[in-house]
Design a protein around this motif. Structure first.
Motif, short mmCIF file in Angstrom:
data_model
loop_
_atom_site.label_atom_id
_atom_site.label_comp_id
_atom_site.label_asym_id
_atom_site.label_seq_id
_atom_site.Cartn_x
_atom_site.Cartn_y
_atom_site.Cartn_z
N ILE A 8 33.84 -12.99 -17.68
CA ILE A 8 34.08 -14.42 -17.83
C ILE A 8 32.91 -15.17 -17.22
CG2 ILE A 8 35.51 -16.41 -17.29
CD1 ILE A 8 37.90 -14.91 -17.48
N ILE A 9 32.33 -16.05 -18.00
CA ILE A 9 31.24 -16.89 -17.51
C ILE A 9 31.78 -18.31 -17.48
CG2 ILE A 9 28.90 -17.73 -17.95
CD1 ILE A 9 28.37 -15.11 -19.46
N SER A 10 31.74 -18.92 -16.32
CA SER A 10 32.36 -20.24 -16.20
C SER A 10 31.81 -20.96 -14.98
CB SER A 10 33.87 -20.04 -16.06
OG SER A 10 34.50 -21.18 -15.56
N HIS A 11 31.61 -22.25 -15.13
CA HIS A 11 31.22 -23.07 -13.98
C HIS A 11 32.44 -23.27 -13.09
CE1 HIS A 11 28.84 -25.89 -11.79
NE2 HIS A 11 29.74 -26.85 -11.93
N VAL A 12 32.20 -23.40 -11.79
CA VAL A 12 33.32 -23.59 -10.86
C VAL A 12 34.17 -24.80 -11.29
CG1 VAL A 12 31.87 -24.93 -9.26
CG2 VAL A 12 33.92 -23.80 -8.41
N ASP A 13 35.48 -24.59 -11.23
CA ASP A 13 36.46 -25.65 -11.58
C ASP A 13 36.71 -25.82 -13.07
OD1 ASP A 13 37.44 -26.35 -9.20
OD2 ASP A 13 36.36 -28.24 -8.98
N HIS A 14 36.04 -25.06 -13.91
CA HIS A 14 36.30 -25.21 -15.34
C HIS A 14 37.58 -24.48 -15.76
CE1 HIS A 14 32.18 -26.86 -16.87
NE2 HIS A 14 32.64 -27.50 -15.81
N LEU A 95 33.03 -17.42 -22.60
CA LEU A 95 32.31 -18.53 -21.99
C LEU A 95 33.29 -19.69 -21.93
CD1 LEU A 95 29.74 -19.87 -20.93
CD2 LEU A 95 29.16 -20.41 -23.31
N LEU A 96 33.72 -19.99 -20.73
CA LEU A 96 34.74 -21.01 -20.52
C LEU A 96 34.06 -22.32 -20.17
CD1 LEU A 96 37.83 -21.43 -20.19
CD2 LEU A 96 37.55 -20.81 -17.80
N VAL A 97 34.34 -23.36 -20.95
CA VAL A 97 33.65 -24.64 -20.76
C VAL A 97 34.68 -25.78 -20.69
CG1 VAL A 97 31.86 -26.19 -21.63
CG2 VAL A 97 31.72 -23.76 -22.15
N ASP A 98 34.54 -26.63 -19.71
CA ASP A 98 35.40 -27.80 -19.56
C ASP A 98 35.15 -28.78 -20.72
OD1 ASP A 98 36.57 -29.63 -16.78
OD2 ASP A 98 36.06 -30.60 -18.69
N PRO A 103 28.95 -27.77 -20.95
CA PRO A 103 28.29 -26.65 -20.26
C PRO A 103 27.43 -27.16 -19.11
CG PRO A 103 27.31 -27.01 -22.43
CD PRO A 103 28.47 -27.95 -22.32
N MET A 104 27.47 -26.47 -17.98
CA MET A 104 26.75 -26.91 -16.79
C MET A 104 25.51 -26.05 -16.57
SD MET A 104 28.59 -29.39 -15.84
CE MET A 104 28.40 -29.79 -14.10
N PRO A 105 24.46 -26.64 -16.05
CA PRO A 105 23.20 -25.90 -15.87
C PRO A 105 23.36 -24.64 -15.02
CG PRO A 105 23.09 -28.11 -14.87
CD PRO A 105 24.34 -28.05 -15.66
N GLN A 106 24.32 -24.66 -14.10
CA GLN A 106 24.48 -23.50 -13.21
C GLN A 106 24.90 -22.23 -13.95
OE1 GLN A 106 25.45 -26.54 -12.61
NE2 GLN A 106 25.40 -27.07 -10.45
N ARG A 108 23.76 -21.40 -16.87
CA ARG A 108 22.66 -21.05 -17.76
C ARG A 108 22.08 -19.67 -17.48
NH1 ARG A 108 19.51 -25.11 -20.51
NH2 ARG A 108 17.51 -24.12 -20.82
N PHE A 109 21.88 -19.40 -16.21
CA PHE A 109 21.25 -18.15 -15.80
C PHE A 109 22.06 -16.94 -16.28
CE2 PHE A 109 20.66 -14.67 -12.83
CZ PHE A 109 19.28 -14.56 -12.80
N VAL A 110 23.37 -16.98 -15.98
CA VAL A 110 24.24 -15.86 -16.35
C VAL A 110 24.35 -15.77 -17.87
CG1 VAL A 110 26.52 -14.83 -16.09
CG2 VAL A 110 25.51 -16.06 -14.18
N LEU A 111 24.47 -16.93 -18.51
CA LEU A 111 24.59 -16.94 -19.97
C LEU A 111 23.34 -16.38 -20.63
CD1 LEU A 111 26.30 -17.73 -22.38
CD2 LEU A 111 25.34 -20.04 -22.24
N ARG A 112 22.19 -16.72 -20.07
CA ARG A 112 20.94 -16.18 -20.62
C ARG A 112 20.93 -14.65 -20.56
NH1 ARG A 112 15.61 -18.22 -20.48
NH2 ARG A 112 16.17 -19.71 -18.86
#
Ligand code: GDP
Length: 308
Positions: A8-14, A95-98, A103-106, A108-112
């Motif tokens: 799971i790839i997700s920005h904190v709080d999404h 890829l979990l997105v609010d 999508p948040m820049p943070q 990006r690294f993992v998604l790449r």
């Protein structure tokens, strides 16, 4: 057993914790793996009471007779290839997105890294119940981000689900909302490739993570590439320089809900933990005693021309 292994790839709080809770709850409602869901819910409730909202690094849910291992991805900073290693255990990612924040820049690294490793993404637009939700725009932004990161046409043709994780809902068509997570489970089963499950082959597992407990000592974690290993079985630990140490698997574990469960044997396709391999280092291979063969360490070439 059939498996799917996803990150799971997700920005904190999404909504990662909430989504996994919902998947576990659905497992219970469908009558699959009652024990899994009950234990998992318990431990997650406990974590929440203590104010800890981090998920277990490995969670397992079951749907339609298939065990889905879900691994958490570390944050955006890469500590010596940890992201690649973790992503090396899986065949796809959520890829979990609010739906409001996008999508948040943070992430990006993992998604790449996920894109470079060729993982199949499933996009889950969460919190579509928010007043300020803008799901279509967020889908477009997610597409643009992935295109920017060099995603293939196949990766860009990602399945999309819309979710209200807090209410246990995920569905493909916003005009046909559903009250459950079944379409998400079906999408994972249908879209994410199944790992190899050859139990007859000589055992092979790349040490991807290490854990430690006072009682068990060092615990090695990884996906079983092939074969199976039993409790008490002797194996070879293949070091990076090719030398080997004969050692013994004291206790294999598999994952159940958010917990690690003792097993008599663990096998190909599953993400497992082994105690007893005291000297193991990340990147080494736990291999069959008679036929030890090292696995390549996962590395991702940095693109020479930055696409971003
Ligand atoms: P994590 O940091 O990604 O694990 O996020 P959490 O699962 O802890 O969720 C962060 C916050 O978003 C919590 O307050 C959740 O209740 C809330 N949340 C999660 N899913 C939804 C949703 O579908 N709709 C709304 N409105 N809020 C949600």
């Amino acid at each position: 057993m059939d498996y799917r292994n996803i990150a799971i790839i997700s920005h904190v709080d999404h909504g990662k914790t909430t989504l996994v809770d919902a998947l576990l709850r659905q497992t219970l409602e469908l009558g699959h793996g009652q024990e899994i869901a009950e234990r998992a819910m318990d431990s997650n409730v406990l974590e929440k009471e203590r104010g800890i909202t981090i998920l277990a690094k490995n969670t397992a849910v079951e749907y339609g007779g298939v065990k889905i291992n879900i691994v958490d991805t570390p944050g955006h900073t890469d500590f010596g290839g940890e992201v690649e290693r973790v992503l090396g255990m899986v065949d796809g990612c959520l890829l979990l997105v609010d739906a409001a924040e996008g999508p948040m820049p943070q992430t990006r690294f993992v998604l790449r890294k996920a894109i470079e490793l060729g993982l199949k993404p499933i996009v889950v637009i969460n919190k579509i119940d928010r007043q300020d939700a803008r799901p279509e725009e967020v889908v477009d932004l997610t597409f643009d981000l992935m295109a920017d990161l060099g995603a293939s046409d196949e990766q860009l043709d990602f399945p999309i689900l819309y979710a209200v994780a807090r209410e246990g809902k995920a569905f493909k068509d916003m005009d046909a909302p559903r009250d459950d997570m079944q379409e998400l489970f079906e999408t994972v089963l249908g879209e994410i490739p199944a790992p190899g499950t050859d139990l007859e082959a000589p055992f092979q597992m790349l040490v991807t993570n290490l854990d430690y407990s006072d009682y068990l000592g060092r615990i090695v974690i990884g996906r079983v590439q092939r074969g199976e290993v039993r409790k008490g079985e002797f194996v070879n630990l293949v070091h990076k320089d090719g030398t080997r140490t004969k050692t013994r698997v004291v206790q294999p574990f598999t994952h159940l809900g958010l917990q690690r469960i003792e097993s008599e044997r663990v096998g190909a396709g599953d993400i497992v933990a082994l105690s007893g391999i005291e000297d193991a280092q990340i990147g080494e291979t736990v291999a069959d005693l008679a036929d030890p063969e090292a696995l390549p360490i996962i590395t991702v070439d940095e693109p020479t021309v930055s696409m971003t």
